[in-house]
Design a protein around this motif. Sequence first.
Motif, PDB file in Angstrom:
ATOM      1  N   PRO A  69      -1.723  62.580 117.080  1.00 25.57           N
ATOM      2  CA  PRO A  69      -0.359  63.116 116.939  1.00 25.57           C
ATOM      3  C   PRO A  69       0.676  62.236 117.643  1.00 25.57           C
ATOM      4  N   LEU A  70       1.875  62.183 117.063  1.00 22.04           N
ATOM      5  CA  LEU A  70       2.963  61.422 117.672  1.00 22.04           C
ATOM      6  C   LEU A  70       3.531  62.152 118.879  1.00 22.04           C
ATOM      7  N   GLN A  71       3.497  63.471 118.854  1.00 23.68           N
ATOM      8  CA  GLN A  71       3.978  64.278 119.972  1.00 23.68           C
ATOM      9  C   GLN A  71       2.835  65.176 120.427  1.00 23.68           C
ATOM     10  N   THR A  72       2.298  64.899 121.605  1.00 19.71           N
ATOM     11  CA  THR A  72       1.177  65.688 122.098  1.00 19.71           C
ATOM     12  C   THR A  72       1.048  65.536 123.594  1.00 19.71           C
ATOM     13  N   ARG A  73       0.323  66.444 124.199  1.00 19.99           N
ATOM     14  CA  ARG A  73      -0.008  66.316 125.601  1.00 19.99           C
ATOM     15  C   ARG A  73      -1.080  65.251 125.769  1.00 19.99           C
ATOM     16  N   TYR A  74      -1.140  64.680 126.957  1.00 16.45           N
ATOM     17  CA  TYR A  74      -2.073  63.590 127.235  1.00 16.45           C
ATOM     18  C   TYR A  74      -3.488  64.114 127.398  1.00 16.45           C
ATOM     19  N   ASN A  75      -4.439  63.461 126.733  1.00 16.38           N
ATOM     20  CA  ASN A  75      -5.859  63.725 126.907  1.00 16.38           C
ATOM     21  C   ASN A  75      -6.489  62.506 127.563  1.00 16.38           C
ATOM     22  N   GLY A  76      -6.981  62.684 128.780  1.00 15.45           N
ATOM     23  CA  GLY A  76      -7.489  61.558 129.547  1.00 15.45           C
ATOM     24  C   GLY A  76      -8.763  60.963 128.989  1.00 15.45           C
ATOM     25  N   GLU A  77      -8.900  59.655 129.137  1.00 14.87           N
ATOM     26  CA  GLU A  77     -10.110  58.938 128.759  1.00 14.87           C
ATOM     27  C   GLU A  77     -10.536  58.038 129.915  1.00 14.87           C
ATOM     28  N   VAL A  78     -11.824  57.744 129.962  1.00 16.69           N
ATOM     29  CA  VAL A  78     -12.354  56.902 131.024  1.00 16.69           C
ATOM     30  C   VAL A  78     -11.700  55.521 130.964  1.00 16.69           C
ATOM     31  N   THR A  98       0.158  65.129 135.584  1.00 17.16           N
ATOM     32  CA  THR A  98      -0.067  63.891 134.841  1.00 17.16           C
ATOM     33  C   THR A  98       0.290  64.024 133.360  1.00 17.16           C
ATOM     34  N   ASN A  99       1.144  65.004 133.023  1.00 16.69           N
ATOM     35  CA  ASN A  99       1.588  65.183 131.643  1.00 16.69           C
ATOM     36  C   ASN A  99       0.466  65.634 130.724  1.00 16.69           C
ATOM     37  N   SER A 100      -0.584  66.216 131.299  1.00 20.48           N
ATOM     38  CA  SER A 100      -1.698  66.728 130.505  1.00 20.48           C
ATOM     39  C   SER A 100      -1.627  68.252 130.444  1.00 20.48           C
ATOM     40  N   SER A 128       6.450  59.462 125.148  1.00 20.71           N
ATOM     41  CA  SER A 128       5.315  60.019 124.420  1.00 20.71           C
ATOM     42  C   SER A 128       4.057  59.199 124.718  1.00 20.71           C
ATOM     43  N   PRO A 129       2.960  59.835 125.156  1.00 21.96           N
ATOM     44  CA  PRO A 129       1.732  59.077 125.460  1.00 21.96           C
ATOM     45  C   PRO A 129       1.215  58.256 124.285  1.00 21.96           C
ATOM     46  N   SER A 130       1.484  58.717 123.071  1.00 26.06           N
ATOM     47  CA  SER A 130       0.985  58.005 121.894  1.00 26.06           C
ATOM     48  C   SER A 130       1.677  56.664 121.688  1.00 26.06           C
ATOM     49  N   LEU A 131       2.817  56.445 122.352  1.00 21.81           N
ATOM     50  CA  LEU A 131       3.557  55.197 122.175  1.00 21.81           C
ATOM     51  C   LEU A 131       3.164  54.123 123.184  1.00 21.81           C
ATOM     52  N   VAL A 132       2.386  54.483 124.205  1.00 24.65           N
ATOM     53  CA  VAL A 132       1.948  53.504 125.200  1.00 24.65           C
ATOM     54  C   VAL A 132       0.748  52.746 124.639  1.00 24.65           C
ATOM     55  N   LYS A 133       0.951  51.476 124.367  1.00 27.38           N
ATOM     56  CA  LYS A 133      -0.097  50.664 123.754  1.00 27.38           C
ATOM     57  C   LYS A 133      -1.197  50.355 124.758  1.00 27.38           C
ATOM     58  N   ARG A 134      -2.434  50.549 124.336  1.00 29.01           N
ATOM     59  CA  ARG A 134      -3.566  50.277 125.212  1.00 29.01           C
ATOM     60  C   ARG A 134      -3.799  48.770 125.303  1.00 29.01           C
ATOM     61  N   ARG A 135      -3.743  48.257 126.523  1.00 32.64           N
ATOM     62  CA  ARG A 135      -3.944  46.838 126.774  1.00 32.64           C
ATOM     63  C   ARG A 135      -4.974  46.652 127.881  1.00 32.64           C
ATOM     64  N   LYS A 136      -5.364  45.399 128.125  1.00 34.21           N
ATOM     65  CA  LYS A 136      -6.302  45.114 129.201  1.00 34.21           C
ATOM     66  C   LYS A 136      -5.700  45.438 130.557  1.00 34.21           C
ATOM     67  N   THR A 137      -4.403  45.237 130.701  1.00 34.55           N
ATOM     68  CA  THR A 137      -3.719  45.568 131.947  1.00 34.55           C
ATOM     69  C   THR A 137      -2.443  46.343 131.638  1.00 34.55           C
ATOM     70  N   HIS A 138      -2.140  47.304 132.502  1.00 38.64           N
ATOM     71  CA  HIS A 138      -0.924  48.097 132.357  1.00 38.64           C
ATOM     72  C   HIS A 138       0.022  47.873 133.529  1.00 38.64           C
ATOM     73  N   GLY A 151       1.725  53.930 132.282  1.00 39.01           N
ATOM     74  CA  GLY A 151       0.655  54.913 132.332  1.00 39.01           C
ATOM     75  C   GLY A 151       0.267  55.389 130.949  1.00 39.01           C
ATOM     76  N   ASN A 152      -1.035  55.469 130.691  1.00 41.13           N
ATOM     77  CA  ASN A 152      -1.504  55.973 129.403  1.00 41.13           C
ATOM     78  C   ASN A 152      -1.086  57.420 129.165  1.00 41.13           C
ATOM     79  N   ASN A 153      -0.737  58.125 130.231  1.00 41.04           N
ATOM     80  CA  ASN A 153      -0.334  59.525 130.104  1.00 41.04           C
ATOM     81  C   ASN A 153       1.137  59.692 129.756  1.00 41.04           C
ATOM     82  N   GLY A 154       1.862  58.594 129.550  1.00 38.70           N
ATOM     83  CA  GLY A 154       3.261  58.689 129.144  1.00 38.70           C
ATOM     84  C   GLY A 154       4.246  58.622 130.282  1.00 38.70           C
ATOM     85  N   TYR A 155       3.761  58.423 131.510  1.00 35.63           N
ATOM     86  CA  TYR A 155       4.652  58.225 132.647  1.00 35.63           C
ATOM     87  C   TYR A 155       4.706  56.736 132.973  1.00 35.63           C
ATOM     88  N   ILE A 156       5.902  56.199 133.080  1.00 35.60           N
ATOM     89  CA  ILE A 156       6.098  54.775 133.373  1.00 35.60           C
ATOM     90  C   ILE A 156       6.835  54.656 134.702  1.00 35.60           C
TER      91      ILE A 156
END
Length: 246
Positions: A69-78, A98-100, A128-138, A151-156
């Motif tokens: 989803p484009l608008q959703t609460r954050y679901n944490g991943e390892v 943590t916006n979850s 929005s957490p869905s807009l934070v691109k997953r990279r090797k480093t944040h 932050g993958n949870n949408g907090y920068i």
Amino acid sequence: MAVDIRLATARKRVPLPADVGKHLVSPGDTITTDTGFMRGHGTYMEDEKLIASVAGAVERVNKLICVKPLQTRYNGEVGDVVVGRITEVQQKRWKVETNSRLDSVLLLSSVNLPGGELLGQGTVVQVSPSLVKRRKTHFHNLPCGAAIILGNNGYIWIYPIMEQKDDEAGGFVTNLEPVPLSDREVISRLRNCIIALNVHKMLLYDTSVLYCYEASLHQQIKDILKPEIMEEIVMETRQRLIDQEG
């Protein structure tokens, strides 16, 4: 008293890459009619069709298809990098927002402050957490003079780059000095640029944030949030990213 008057103007169209928009779906859209795929989150089966139940981007992992989803609460991943806000201090643990869906728990036995604590000066931007691109480093030190943690949870977290000083405290120094005006202006401009990218649903990573910052330099910081200027800056950023990809 000054009043801003905005006149209607025709929107400029920027060419997009061929693959952009191809994997975006709305509720009820048919994703595939191939019965060989497995149903994941955000989808359901009907009349041998895999249909989206939410608006978002289609993601495929082998035979599994889901819709993020484009608008959703954050679901944490390892392995995620998370920026949080302490909401409650208990005897042996801290509660962290943590916006979850639920508050996170940080055990005090897991906290290592000396040498590892960030300086307190800075600001948090929620996207929005869905807009934070997953990279090797944040964690990124930008050439404009500030650093960001995406932050993958949408907090920068945006903060000034401070000089590292070696001392007897093992590198841990509580800096309570006021942040210079030049640094505050850079942080404020970055904040408004990140908000602009979030409003226009663009992926957030170091390059997109930096390009947006550079595109905004000819505008006053407060004007970046004006709709017509925001759109102009984001369009220039998008075009530059397209040119970079070739």
